[in-house]
Design a protein around this motif. Structure first.
Motif, PDB file in Angstrom:
ATOM      1  N   GLY A 231     -35.835  50.761  27.216  1.00  0.00           N
ATOM      2  CA  GLY A 231     -35.117  50.123  28.320  1.00  0.00           C
ATOM      3  C   GLY A 231     -36.000  49.400  29.317  1.00  0.00           C
ATOM      4  N   ALA A 232     -37.228  49.057  28.932  1.00  0.00           N
ATOM      5  CA  ALA A 232     -38.168  48.445  29.876  1.00  0.00           C
ATOM      6  C   ALA A 232     -37.668  47.117  30.432  1.00  0.00           C
ATOM      7  N   ASP A 233     -37.027  46.302  29.611  1.00  0.00           N
ATOM      8  CA  ASP A 233     -36.551  45.004  30.101  1.00  0.00           C
ATOM      9  C   ASP A 233     -35.496  45.177  31.187  1.00  0.00           C
ATOM     10  N   ALA A 234     -34.608  46.143  31.011  1.00  0.00           N
ATOM     11  CA  ALA A 234     -33.571  46.389  32.015  1.00  0.00           C
ATOM     12  C   ALA A 234     -34.188  46.910  33.307  1.00  0.00           C
ATOM     13  N   PHE A 235     -35.156  47.813  33.196  1.00  0.00           N
ATOM     14  CA  PHE A 235     -35.819  48.319  34.394  1.00  0.00           C
ATOM     15  C   PHE A 235     -36.622  47.220  35.087  1.00  0.00           C
ATOM     16  N   LEU A 236     -37.284  46.384  34.298  1.00  0.00           N
ATOM     17  CA  LEU A 236     -38.070  45.299  34.879  1.00  0.00           C
ATOM     18  C   LEU A 236     -37.180  44.335  35.661  1.00  0.00           C
ATOM     19  N   HIS A 237     -35.967  44.121  35.177  1.00  0.00           N
ATOM     20  CA  HIS A 237     -35.017  43.274  35.907  1.00  0.00           C
ATOM     21  C   HIS A 237     -34.700  43.888  37.271  1.00  0.00           C
ATOM     22  N   ILE A 238     -34.454  45.196  37.308  1.00  0.00           N
ATOM     23  CA  ILE A 238     -34.189  45.868  38.576  1.00  0.00           C
ATOM     24  C   ILE A 238     -35.403  45.754  39.493  1.00  0.00           C
ATOM     25  N   LEU A 239     -36.588  45.930  38.931  1.00  0.00           N
ATOM     26  CA  LEU A 239     -37.807  45.874  39.724  1.00  0.00           C
ATOM     27  C   LEU A 239     -38.029  44.492  40.338  1.00  0.00           C
ATOM     28  N   THR A 240     -37.934  43.457  39.519  1.00  0.00           N
ATOM     29  CA  THR A 240     -38.268  42.117  40.004  1.00  0.00           C
ATOM     30  C   THR A 240     -37.155  41.479  40.828  1.00  0.00           C
ATOM     31  N   GLU A 241     -35.911  41.769  40.485  1.00  0.00           N
ATOM     32  CA  GLU A 241     -34.790  41.110  41.163  1.00  0.00           C
ATOM     33  C   GLU A 241     -34.261  41.888  42.360  1.00  0.00           C
ATOM     34  N   LYS A 242     -34.536  43.177  42.430  1.00  0.00           N
ATOM     35  CA  LYS A 242     -33.965  43.994  43.508  1.00  0.00           C
ATOM     36  C   LYS A 242     -35.024  44.754  44.305  1.00  0.00           C
ATOM     37  N   ILE A 243     -35.862  45.522  43.599  1.00  0.00           N
ATOM     38  CA  ILE A 243     -36.808  46.390  44.304  1.00  0.00           C
ATOM     39  C   ILE A 243     -37.879  45.582  45.033  1.00  0.00           C
TER      40      ILE A 243
END
Length: 224
Positions: free
Chosen positions: A79-91
């Motif tokens: 699930g790294a791509d999904a987590f990376l999206h949260i990291l870059t777009e939100k966190i």
């Protein structure tokens, strides 16, 4: 220190007091951000912000694709791509709005599977100009082949790798290749002109994780 929760991830922010300081993003399993921050502050006079992300689904969020378990029964969910999206777009946007300082550069860092995620991130986003993979899981199935056959989104300023000198001394068919895989990846990236550093620590995978993490982050902060 400021904390917030976003999409189930806890984020602890230790902001720099000065403008134009870097932000180090640390994906943490142990929730050891306070200890890491205090040790970094004692070791350097340079200004930096540290953002520690925890409450991570370790076998899902930190792995680039599905793979069989290396030990135990839990498979890697990829699930790294999904987590990376949260990291870059939100966190990242929320973190840097809280810091309210200009950012000179960003680094993505982590230990073990989070070290794997840090390197994988460079192939999926150009948000980070530095990375530290501390005792990183470069043994992960097909990851070395992935590195050899793909290009990063942008050439990073530097990447730090470390490993314990006893991590490969195991009968586990996955983990026993970790030093060969790490050294192969380091050599490959160096040949591409990427400033790459590899440090071999004493001990096994679980020896002195905080100290190894501090050493890696300190290298990124102090190398300039």
């Amino acid at each position: 220190m400021t904390e917030f929760v976003l999409d189930g991830k806890n984020v602890s922010i230790y902001p720099a007091a000065e403008e134009n300081a870097p932000v180090l993003y640390l994906c943490s399993f142990a929730g050891n951000g306070k200890q890491i921050y205090e040790k970094l502050c004692k070791a350097t006079n340079k200004s930096f912000s540290l953002a520690v992300i925890s409450s991570i689904d370790w076998y899902k969020d930190m792995t680039p694709w599905q793979a069989p378990p290396a030990f135990g029964d839990e498979e890697y969910a990829g699930g790294a791509d999904a987590f990376l999206h949260i990291l870059t777009e939100k966190i990242i946007p929320k973190t840097e709005s809280i810091i309210c300082r200009n950012t000179s550069w960003r680094a993505i860092t982590g230990y073990s599977l989070a070290g794997l995620f840090a390197i994988y991130s460079l192939y999926r986003t150009s948000e980070f100009s530095k990375a530290a993979s501390i005792s990183g899981s470069m043994w992960f199935p097909r990851f070395r082949d992935f590195v050899f056959s793909h290009e990063m989104k942008a050439k990073p300023d530097s990447i730090y790798f470390s490993l314990g000198d006893r991590e490969c001394r195991t009968k586990n068919r996955f983990l026993k290749t970790v030093q060969d895989d790490t050294e192969g990846i380091v050599s490959h990236l160096s040949q591409k002109g990427i400033r790459t550093t590899f440090h071999l620590n004493k001990g096994g995978h679980f020896d002195e994780p905080d100290e190894r993490t501090v050493r890696g982050l300190l290298f990124l902060i102090d190398e300039e």
